[in-house]
Design a protein around this motif. Sequence first.
Motif, PDB file in Angstrom:
ATOM      1  N   ILE A  68       0.841  -1.205   0.000  1.00  0.00           N
ATOM      2  CA  ILE A  68       0.000   0.000   0.000  1.00  0.00           C
ATOM      3  C   ILE A  68       0.875   1.254   0.000  1.00  0.00           C
ATOM      4  O   ILE A  68       0.630   2.190  -0.759  1.00  0.00           O
ATOM      5  N   THR A  69       1.899   1.277   0.838  1.00  0.00           N
ATOM      6  CA  THR A  69       2.760   2.458   0.946  1.00  0.00           C
ATOM      7  C   THR A  69       3.511   2.727  -0.353  1.00  0.00           C
ATOM      8  O   THR A  69       3.694   3.882  -0.736  1.00  0.00           O
ATOM      9  N   ASP A  70       3.907   1.671  -1.056  1.00  0.00           N
ATOM     10  CA  ASP A  70       4.592   1.824  -2.339  1.00  0.00           C
ATOM     11  C   ASP A  70       3.623   2.038  -3.497  1.00  0.00           C
ATOM     12  O   ASP A  70       4.045   2.089  -4.647  1.00  0.00           O
ATOM     13  N   LYS A  71       2.339   2.121  -3.199  1.00  0.00           N
ATOM     14  CA  LYS A  71       1.297   2.339  -4.216  1.00  0.00           C
ATOM     15  C   LYS A  71       1.342   1.275  -5.310  1.00  0.00           C
ATOM     16  O   LYS A  71       1.201   1.556  -6.493  1.00  0.00           O
ATOM     17  N   GLY A  72       1.574   0.034  -4.886  1.00  0.00           N
ATOM     18  CA  GLY A  72       1.553  -1.103  -5.794  1.00  0.00           C
ATOM     19  C   GLY A  72       2.844  -1.343  -6.554  1.00  0.00           C
ATOM     20  O   GLY A  72       2.913  -2.276  -7.353  1.00  0.00           O
ATOM     21  N   ALA A  73       3.870  -0.536  -6.323  1.00  0.00           N
ATOM     22  CA  ALA A  73       5.133  -0.703  -7.059  1.00  0.00           C
ATOM     23  C   ALA A  73       5.833  -2.011  -6.697  1.00  0.00           C
ATOM     24  O   ALA A  73       6.510  -2.603  -7.533  1.00  0.00           O
ATOM     25  N   THR A  74       5.697  -2.453  -5.471  1.00  0.00           N
ATOM     26  CA  THR A  74       6.236  -3.746  -5.055  1.00  0.00           C
ATOM     27  C   THR A  74       5.084  -4.613  -4.576  1.00  0.00           C
ATOM     28  O   THR A  74       4.142  -4.112  -3.981  1.00  0.00           O
ATOM     29  N   SER A  75       5.179  -5.891  -4.829  1.00  0.00           N
ATOM     30  CA  SER A  75       4.087  -6.773  -4.431  1.00  0.00           C
ATOM     31  C   SER A  75       4.166  -7.086  -2.941  1.00  0.00           C
ATOM     32  O   SER A  75       5.232  -7.004  -2.323  1.00  0.00           O
ATOM     33  N   CYS A  76       3.046  -7.458  -2.408  1.00  0.00           N
ATOM     34  CA  CYS A  76       2.951  -7.854  -1.001  1.00  0.00           C
ATOM     35  C   CYS A  76       3.866  -9.049  -0.741  1.00  0.00           C
ATOM     36  O   CYS A  76       4.608  -9.073   0.242  1.00  0.00           O
ATOM     37  N   CYS A  77       3.830 -10.022  -1.634  1.00  0.00           N
ATOM     38  CA  CYS A  77       4.642 -11.243  -1.466  1.00  0.00           C
ATOM     39  C   CYS A  77       6.135 -10.951  -1.527  1.00  0.00           C
ATOM     40  O   CYS A  77       6.906 -11.489  -0.730  1.00  0.00           O
ATOM     41  N   ALA A  78       6.545 -10.110  -2.463  1.00  0.00           N
ATOM     42  CA  ALA A  78       7.970  -9.793  -2.597  1.00  0.00           C
ATOM     43  C   ALA A  78       8.476  -9.054  -1.360  1.00  0.00           C
ATOM     44  O   ALA A  78       9.552  -9.356  -0.845  1.00  0.00           O
ATOM     45  N   SER A  79       7.696  -8.093  -0.873  1.00  0.00           N
ATOM     46  CA  SER A  79       8.102  -7.340   0.322  1.00  0.00           C
ATOM     47  C   SER A  79       8.146  -8.243   1.547  1.00  0.00           C
ATOM     48  O   SER A  79       9.078  -8.175   2.349  1.00  0.00           O
ATOM     49  N   GLY A  80       7.141  -9.096   1.689  1.00  0.00           N
ATOM     50  CA  GLY A  80       7.106 -10.024   2.816  1.00  0.00           C
ATOM     51  C   GLY A  80       8.246 -11.024   2.770  1.00  0.00           C
ATOM     52  O   GLY A  80       8.854 -11.350   3.792  1.00  0.00           O
ATOM     53  N   ALA A  81       8.555 -11.520   1.574  1.00  0.00           N
ATOM     54  CA  ALA A  81       9.655 -12.475   1.424  1.00  0.00           C
ATOM     55  C   ALA A  81      11.005 -11.829   1.736  1.00  0.00           C
ATOM     56  O   ALA A  81      11.849 -12.426   2.417  1.00  0.00           O
ATOM     57  N   LEU A  82      11.201 -10.600   1.286  1.00  0.00           N
ATOM     58  CA  LEU A  82      12.439  -9.895   1.583  1.00  0.00           C
ATOM     59  C   LEU A  82      12.564  -9.642   3.089  1.00  0.00           C
ATOM     60  O   LEU A  82      13.646  -9.784   3.663  1.00  0.00           O
ATOM     61  N   TYR A  83      11.451  -9.316   3.717  1.00  0.00           N
ATOM     62  CA  TYR A  83      11.426  -9.130   5.171  1.00  0.00           C
ATOM     63  C   TYR A  83      11.870 -10.422   5.866  1.00  0.00           C
ATOM     64  O   TYR A  83      12.681 -10.396   6.791  1.00  0.00           O
ATOM     65  N   CYS A  84      11.347 -11.572   5.416  1.00  0.00           N
ATOM     66  CA  CYS A  84      11.723 -12.872   5.997  1.00  0.00           C
ATOM     67  C   CYS A  84      13.198 -13.181   5.785  1.00  0.00           C
ATOM     68  O   CYS A  84      13.869 -13.684   6.697  1.00  0.00           O
ATOM     69  N   LEU A  85      13.708 -12.910   4.596  1.00  0.00           N
ATOM     70  CA  LEU A  85      15.122 -13.170   4.317  1.00  0.00           C
ATOM     71  C   LEU A  85      16.034 -12.317   5.194  1.00  0.00           C
ATOM     72  O   LEU A  85      17.031 -12.811   5.724  1.00  0.00           O
ATOM     73  N   ILE A  86      15.675 -11.059   5.353  1.00  0.00           N
ATOM     74  CA  ILE A  86      16.469 -10.178   6.212  1.00  0.00           C
ATOM     75  C   ILE A  86      16.414 -10.677   7.654  1.00  0.00           C
ATOM     76  O   ILE A  86      17.426 -10.699   8.348  1.00  0.00           O
ATOM     77  N   ALA A  87      15.227 -11.098   8.098  1.00  0.00           N
ATOM     78  CA  ALA A  87      15.082 -11.628   9.458  1.00  0.00           C
ATOM     79  C   ALA A  87      15.908 -12.899   9.642  1.00  0.00           C
ATOM     80  O   ALA A  87      16.542 -13.094  10.680  1.00  0.00           O
ATOM     81  N   ALA A  88      15.923 -13.757   8.632  1.00  0.00           N
ATOM     82  CA  ALA A  88      16.640 -15.031   8.741  1.00  0.00           C
ATOM     83  C   ALA A  88      18.159 -14.863   8.694  1.00  0.00           C
ATOM     84  O   ALA A  88      18.872 -15.515   9.455  1.00  0.00           O
ATOM     85  N   PHE A  89      18.652 -14.003   7.811  1.00  0.00           N
ATOM     86  CA  PHE A  89      20.094 -13.900   7.618  1.00  0.00           C
ATOM     87  C   PHE A  89      20.772 -12.828   8.470  1.00  0.00           C
ATOM     88  O   PHE A  89      21.887 -13.013   8.904  1.00  0.00           O
ATOM     89  N   ILE A  90      20.094 -11.722   8.678  1.00  0.00           N
ATOM     90  CA  ILE A  90      20.699 -10.635   9.457  1.00  0.00           C
ATOM     91  C   ILE A  90      20.127 -10.598  10.872  1.00  0.00           C
ATOM     92  O   ILE A  90      20.814 -10.241  11.813  1.00  0.00           O
ATOM     93  N   GLY A  91      18.859 -10.960  10.997  1.00  0.00           N
ATOM     94  CA  GLY A  91      18.210 -10.955  12.303  1.00  0.00           C
ATOM     95  C   GLY A  91      17.615  -9.616  12.700  1.00  0.00           C
ATOM     96  O   GLY A  91      17.118  -9.472  13.808  1.00  0.00           O
TER      97      GLY A  91
END
Length: 171
Positions: A68-91
């Motif tokens: 919503i904040t990106d006005k549809g420029a990035t998908s919900c799934c892509a943003s959520g997946a990147l969030y998970c990857l950052i959480a998993a690898f960087i913490g």
Amino acid sequence: MYSSASSNYNKSPAPHKEPPTGIPVGGPPPNQAPAVWSSGLCDCCDDASNCCITWCCPCITFGRIAHITDKGATSCCASGALYCLIAAFIGCPCLYSCFYRSKLRKDYMLPESPCGDCLVHCCCESCALCQEYRELKHRGFNMSLGWEGNMERQNMGVGMTAPGVQGGMNR
């Protein structure tokens, strides 16, 4: 020497210039009052279902906020997946999510409250995500529809409700 001093005395001061962002010095544009958050940082239980989802799987809430904040420029799934990857690898997914809080605040002229965006996300990640989610809902977004679904809904005449105004179809 005297004549040059008197010529400087009669000159008018240099005109006031605005900063390059176009925002007048000293606050928001004159036609808009500064906004306030629709709910507090610790009001997570105001939306119990989102509170549970955010506690169990914050990537879902973050993905919806980012879409919503990106006005549809990035998908919900892509943003959520990147969030998970950052959480998993960087913490520290807060290093990513705090930028979306800043963007949301700028879009809606919200104060940096109770402290800086990165500090809020580093100390209270779940609470910050819940507050941002509630803010977007309060501003009329149906978070499960995403940006495109909300735009279609608006184009079909359903429209977003103004903050503090209750609406809906009544028979």
